[in-house]
Design a protein around this motif. Structure first.
Motif, PDB file in Angstrom:
ATOM      1  N   LEU A   1       0.834  -1.205   0.000  1.00  0.00           N
ATOM      2  CA  LEU A   1       0.000   0.000   0.000  1.00  0.00           C
ATOM      3  C   LEU A   1       0.862   1.247   0.000  1.00  0.00           C
ATOM      4  N   LEU A   2       0.557   2.162  -0.866  1.00  0.00           N
ATOM      5  CA  LEU A   2       1.262   3.429  -0.942  1.00  0.00           C
ATOM      6  C   LEU A   2       0.263   4.543  -0.700  1.00  0.00           C
ATOM      7  N   LEU A   3       0.560   5.425   0.230  1.00  0.00           N
ATOM      8  CA  LEU A   3      -0.375   6.484   0.595  1.00  0.00           C
ATOM      9  C   LEU A   3      -0.133   7.728  -0.235  1.00  0.00           C
ATOM     10  N   LEU A   4      -1.191   8.355  -0.669  1.00  0.00           N
ATOM     11  CA  LEU A   4      -1.100   9.555  -1.483  1.00  0.00           C
ATOM     12  C   LEU A   4      -1.761  10.716  -0.765  1.00  0.00           C
ATOM     13  N   LEU A   5      -0.984  11.750  -0.483  1.00  0.00           N
ATOM     14  CA  LEU A   5      -1.512  12.944   0.162  1.00  0.00           C
ATOM     15  C   LEU A   5      -1.552  14.072  -0.853  1.00  0.00           C
ATOM     16  N   PHE A   6      -2.662  14.766  -0.952  1.00  0.00           N
ATOM     17  CA  PHE A   6      -2.754  15.902  -1.851  1.00  0.00           C
ATOM     18  C   PHE A   6      -2.184  17.130  -1.161  1.00  0.00           C
ATOM     19  N   ILE A   7      -1.265  17.810  -1.847  1.00  0.00           N
ATOM     20  CA  ILE A   7      -0.574  18.936  -1.228  1.00  0.00           C
ATOM     21  C   ILE A   7      -0.698  20.209  -2.047  1.00  0.00           C
ATOM     22  N   ILE A   8      -1.527  20.198  -3.060  1.00  0.00           N
ATOM     23  CA  ILE A   8      -1.582  21.293  -4.001  1.00  0.00           C
ATOM     24  C   ILE A   8      -2.965  21.936  -3.957  1.00  0.00           C
ATOM     25  N   LEU A   9      -3.002  23.268  -3.914  1.00  0.00           N
ATOM     26  CA  LEU A   9      -4.280  23.946  -3.750  1.00  0.00           C
ATOM     27  C   LEU A   9      -4.856  24.389  -5.090  1.00  0.00           C
ATOM     28  N   ASP A  10      -5.002  23.454  -6.007  1.00  0.00           N
ATOM     29  CA  ASP A  10      -5.699  23.684  -7.258  1.00  0.00           C
ATOM     30  C   ASP A  10      -6.265  22.353  -7.709  1.00  0.00           C
ATOM     31  N   PRO A  11      -7.566  22.267  -7.967  1.00  0.00           N
ATOM     32  CA  PRO A  11      -8.164  20.968  -8.280  1.00  0.00           C
ATOM     33  C   PRO A  11      -7.650  20.354  -9.565  1.00  0.00           C
ATOM     34  N   TYR A  12      -7.343  21.173 -10.582  1.00  0.00           N
ATOM     35  CA  TYR A  12      -6.830  20.614 -11.831  1.00  0.00           C
ATOM     36  C   TYR A  12      -5.420  20.065 -11.639  1.00  0.00           C
ATOM     37  N   LEU A  13      -4.559  20.848 -11.008  1.00  0.00           N
ATOM     38  CA  LEU A  13      -3.187  20.391 -10.784  1.00  0.00           C
ATOM     39  C   LEU A  13      -3.166  19.202  -9.837  1.00  0.00           C
ATOM     40  N   ASN A  14      -4.012  19.239  -8.809  1.00  0.00           N
ATOM     41  CA  ASN A  14      -4.173  18.093  -7.917  1.00  0.00           C
ATOM     42  C   ASN A  14      -4.504  16.825  -8.706  1.00  0.00           C
ATOM     43  N   SER A  15      -5.430  16.968  -9.633  1.00  0.00           N
ATOM     44  CA  SER A  15      -5.872  15.822 -10.419  1.00  0.00           C
ATOM     45  C   SER A  15      -4.740  15.261 -11.266  1.00  0.00           C
ATOM     46  N   GLN A  16      -3.990  16.153 -11.916  1.00  0.00           N
ATOM     47  CA  GLN A  16      -2.884  15.688 -12.748  1.00  0.00           C
ATOM     48  C   GLN A  16      -1.798  15.027 -11.913  1.00  0.00           C
ATOM     49  N   TYR A  17      -1.535  15.593 -10.752  1.00  0.00           N
ATOM     50  CA  TYR A  17      -0.568  15.012  -9.810  1.00  0.00           C
ATOM     51  C   TYR A  17      -1.006  13.603  -9.416  1.00  0.00           C
ATOM     52  N   ALA A  18      -2.280  13.462  -9.091  1.00  0.00           N
ATOM     53  CA  ALA A  18      -2.802  12.169  -8.665  1.00  0.00           C
ATOM     54  C   ALA A  18      -2.699  11.135  -9.774  1.00  0.00           C
ATOM     55  N   ILE A  19      -3.051  11.534 -10.983  1.00  0.00           N
ATOM     56  CA  ILE A  19      -3.000  10.600 -12.113  1.00  0.00           C
ATOM     57  C   ILE A  19      -1.576  10.078 -12.318  1.00  0.00           C
ATOM     58  N   GLN A  20      -0.612  10.984 -12.322  1.00  0.00           N
ATOM     59  CA  GLN A  20       0.776  10.570 -12.546  1.00  0.00           C
ATOM     60  C   GLN A  20       1.294   9.707 -11.403  1.00  0.00           C
ATOM     61  N   PHE A  21       0.957  10.083 -10.187  1.00  0.00           N
ATOM     62  CA  PHE A  21       1.427   9.353  -9.013  1.00  0.00           C
ATOM     63  C   PHE A  21       0.854   7.932  -9.002  1.00  0.00           C
ATOM     64  N   VAL A  22      -0.435   7.829  -9.197  1.00  0.00           N
ATOM     65  CA  VAL A  22      -1.094   6.527  -9.109  1.00  0.00           C
ATOM     66  C   VAL A  22      -0.666   5.607 -10.244  1.00  0.00           C
ATOM     67  N   THR A  23      -0.700   6.115 -11.467  1.00  0.00           N
ATOM     68  CA  THR A  23      -0.336   5.252 -12.597  1.00  0.00           C
ATOM     69  C   THR A  23       1.127   4.840 -12.541  1.00  0.00           C
ATOM     70  N   GLY A  24       1.980   5.755 -12.104  1.00  0.00           N
ATOM     71  CA  GLY A  24       3.392   5.407 -11.983  1.00  0.00           C
ATOM     72  C   GLY A  24       3.637   4.358 -10.914  1.00  0.00           C
ATOM     73  N   ALA A  25       2.929   4.472  -9.799  1.00  0.00           N
ATOM     74  CA  ALA A  25       3.148   3.538  -8.691  1.00  0.00           C
ATOM     75  C   ALA A  25       2.527   2.172  -8.963  1.00  0.00           C
ATOM     76  N   GLN A  26       1.344   2.153  -9.567  1.00  0.00           N
ATOM     77  CA  GLN A  26       0.656   0.877  -9.773  1.00  0.00           C
ATOM     78  C   GLN A  26       1.221   0.083 -10.948  1.00  0.00           C
ATOM     79  N   GLY A  27       1.901   0.771 -11.864  1.00  0.00           N
ATOM     80  CA  GLY A  27       2.536   0.072 -12.966  1.00  0.00           C
ATOM     81  C   GLY A  27       1.630  -0.113 -14.158  1.00  0.00           C
ATOM     82  N   ASP A  28       2.182  -0.743 -15.198  1.00  0.00           N
ATOM     83  CA  ASP A  28       1.452  -0.894 -16.454  1.00  0.00           C
ATOM     84  C   ASP A  28       1.308  -2.353 -16.870  1.00  0.00           C
ATOM     85  N   SER A  29       1.420  -3.265 -15.921  1.00  0.00           N
ATOM     86  CA  SER A  29       1.229  -4.689 -16.190  1.00  0.00           C
ATOM     87  C   SER A  29      -0.219  -5.069 -15.874  1.00  0.00           C
ATOM     88  N   LYS A  30      -0.585  -6.311 -16.205  1.00  0.00           N
ATOM     89  CA  LYS A  30      -1.900  -6.791 -15.772  1.00  0.00           C
ATOM     90  C   LYS A  30      -1.924  -6.954 -14.263  1.00  0.00           C
TER      91      LYS A  30
END
Length: 575
Positions: A5-34
């Motif tokens: 389990l990897l915890l993700l804390l939002f630290i950015i005060l803009d919903p769009y930038l927060n969203s992009q940060y989350a997408i990159q963080f999650v996809t990078g951590a979870q990987g691209d395999s099945k």
């Protein structure tokens, strides 16, 4: 069940930038395999905004009263992006209530919104002890059976703690929860284990081949250093005093409570760093002839006893670097700040330091480096410092990155992810209130006064010029049913130093209640002198949309202004 389990804390005060940060963080951590590399968790869902306030209000009992408008516009987007665009495997429900319902028992947001509307198919875990809070802090239920039922039916599959372990059997035997509800939670939990490959032969899970040697590898050390270099923000640079010159500024004084900072640079929720390079060490390793140091005071800076030691070396130096700010005794989990000021006498330290330099007749510039994880009032610092850098908590190589930027080995390119308000802001905003629009407004989108520094601020040692790459239809009349415009911009480094720029794209809509402006795109590019590159910003219906009081998002007719960087403006009318 928290395997991987990897915890993700939002630290950015803009919903769009927060969203992009989350997408990159999650996809990078979870990987691209099945298979999943790890299970990432987006937290804390939802409206988590208070830790432990001054009069005893805590996250365990706080009721976050949030309007549908603020939810849709500000508090939900990053979580929605976690689910819809990053396919996050887990969500953590928060301690607090949302409009009178504890988050971990709130079936409206956990089941109907996250699962039914967004399509979330992972498991929901409670924050540690949050199920117990449902009964004993929020008093939402009266007994353990009803508490287990409220949480399980509300969508919380996994309890961090022992509440389910201690009371679920009784709730089942008494009929308050069913075998179907238990099996549904178990199915979600074991599905995550299966996605991790825990029931398959180890050789089939490609991420099992990752060895412990990757931890503290040279590649990752370089990544940590580059992250620090790129995130440090140059906020003020009067008369281009920075970068310093190795020959002209061969003797420096590094003073202030964080001059020798090490552990503080890691923030919290950090692993064990292989090394920690303090600011003083960073300058020493850079090859500066003479690095003098004295702290002047500790981070709480309650007395002036040590000020003179710092002043004595400052008057001997060609340049003075004061490293100030906060630490985890001021901002951390379970602890809220009571004001926005630098702690106690830190402002006085900066003021007296500058006055000492003036009285000594020295031309040594005063550079202030601020370490913090949140907004600080820099009103006094702006008056007395020749240059200001915000370093955040820059990690294991923070001192090296600070030194390299101050001496121009690296060109600063960071942008502020938050707005720095004046200290008086705390007297105007009710801490418990969650409204974005309540006077004087929260974040750059709604703040109606002059900040010390705003979201997106950040200077460079070079200059950039922006122009349209392709002609833009300047009449800009489009239909609300299809408002999409693609903006093509050429960015040129017109200065003499290589550098990076984050080109920010904003949109504003002159209508009552709409944000003053909102971010809809960004692109960071590195350019050598006279080099150009084209960047593209598509403004789609979501970018043009606004949210009404009922929480409905729509594109409305009217005049909009699109701003690319601080140079290009395009007016567009939707009919």
């Amino acid at each position: 069940m928290y395997h991987g389990l990897l915890l993700l804390l939002f630290i950015i005060l803009d919903p769009y930038l927060n969203s992009q940060y989350a997408i990159q963080f999650v996809t990078g951590a979870q990987g691209d395999s099945k298979y999943l590399k790890v299970v990432t968790t987006c937290k804390h869902f939802a409206g988590y905004d208070l830790e432990d306030y001054v009069d005893g209000e805590t996250r365990h009992s706080f009721n976050a009263k949030i309007t549908p408008q603020d939810f849709e516009e500000t508090y939900y987007p990053a979580f929605k992006a976690c689910v819809e665009e990053a396919n996050v495997a887990s969500i953590m429900c928060s301690y607090n209530e949302v409009n009178g319902v504890p988050s971990c028992a709130d079936g409206q947001i956990n089941n109907k919104l996250a699962r039914d509307t967004w399509g979330f198919d992972g498991f929901i875990a409670s924050d540690c002890g949050a199920i117990d809070d449902i009964q004993n802090k929020h008093h939402y239920t009266n007994n353990t059976d009803d508490t287990v039922a409220a949480a399980l039916k509300g969508g919380c599959d996994l309890n961090c703690g022992s509440y389910y372990q201690s009371h679920a059997q009784s709730a089942f035997l008494n009929g308050t929860i069913t075998i179907g509800e238990i099996n549904l939670a178990l199915t979600r939990l074991f599905t995550a284990r299966m996605k991790l490959g825990m029931f398959d032969p180890p050789e089939l899970q490609p991420y099992n081949a990752i060895s412990p040697d990757v931890v503290n590898s040279l590649e990752h050390q370089a990544l940590a250093l580059n992250a620090a270099r790129e995130s440090i923000v140059l906020l003020q640079n009067n008369n281009d005093v920075l970068p310093l010159n190795f020959e002209k500024h061969s003797t420096i004084a590094v003073v202030g409570p964080h001059a020798m900072a090490t552990d503080v640079m890691q923030g919290n929720y950090n692993g064990v760093a292989p090394y920690l390079i303090s600011p003083v060490e960073g300058f020493e390793n850079l090859g500066i002839d003479s690095v003098l140091t004295a702290s002047g005071c500790d981070v709480n800076c309650e007395v002036t006893d040590g000020f003179q030691d710092a002043f004595d070396i400052a008057v001997k130096a060609d340049a003075v670097i004061a490293v100030l700010g906060l630490d985890q005794s001021h901002e951390s989990e379970g602890h809220d700040r009571e004001d926005l000021f630098l702690p106690n006498l830190q402002d006085k330290f900066v003021q007296d330091l500058k006055n000492t330099l003036k009285a000594a007749g020295t031309n040594a510039p005063l550079i202030v480096v601020v370490m913090s994880g949140s907004s600080v009032d820099l009103t006094v610092t702006k008056k007395h410092a020749d240059a200001i850098l915000w370093a955040g908590y820059p990690g294991q190589s923070g001192g090296q990155a600070i030194a390299e930027i101050i001496y121009g080995k690296v060109n600063p390119s960071g942008r502020l992810p938050v707005t720095f308000y004046p200290g008086s802001y705390i007297d105007l905003v009710a801490f418990r209130h969650m409204s974005m629009r309540e006077y004087p407004g929260r974040t750059y989108k709604f703040y109606n006064d002059t900040p010390d520094f705003s979201f997106g601020d950040g200077l460079s040692y070079t200059t950039f010029y922006l122009e349209w790459s392709k002609p833009v239809n300047m009449s800009g009349v489009r239909s609300v049913s299809y408002p999409t415009v693609v903006y093509n911009v050429t960015v040129t480094n017109t200065g003499k130093m290589p550098g990076a720029i984050s080109v920010l794209a904003y949109i504003s809509y002159n209508n009552s209640g709409a944000p003053k402006k909102k971010l809809f795109g960004f692109e960071k590019v590195f350019l050598n002198p006279l080099q150009s590159v084209s960047v593209t910003f598509p403004a789609d219906s979501k970018a043009f949309s606004t949210v009404d009081k009922s929480g409905k998002r729509s594109v409305n007719p009217g005049d909009y202004h699109v701003t690319i960087g601080d140079q290009l403006i395009h007016k567009i009318s939707l009919i």
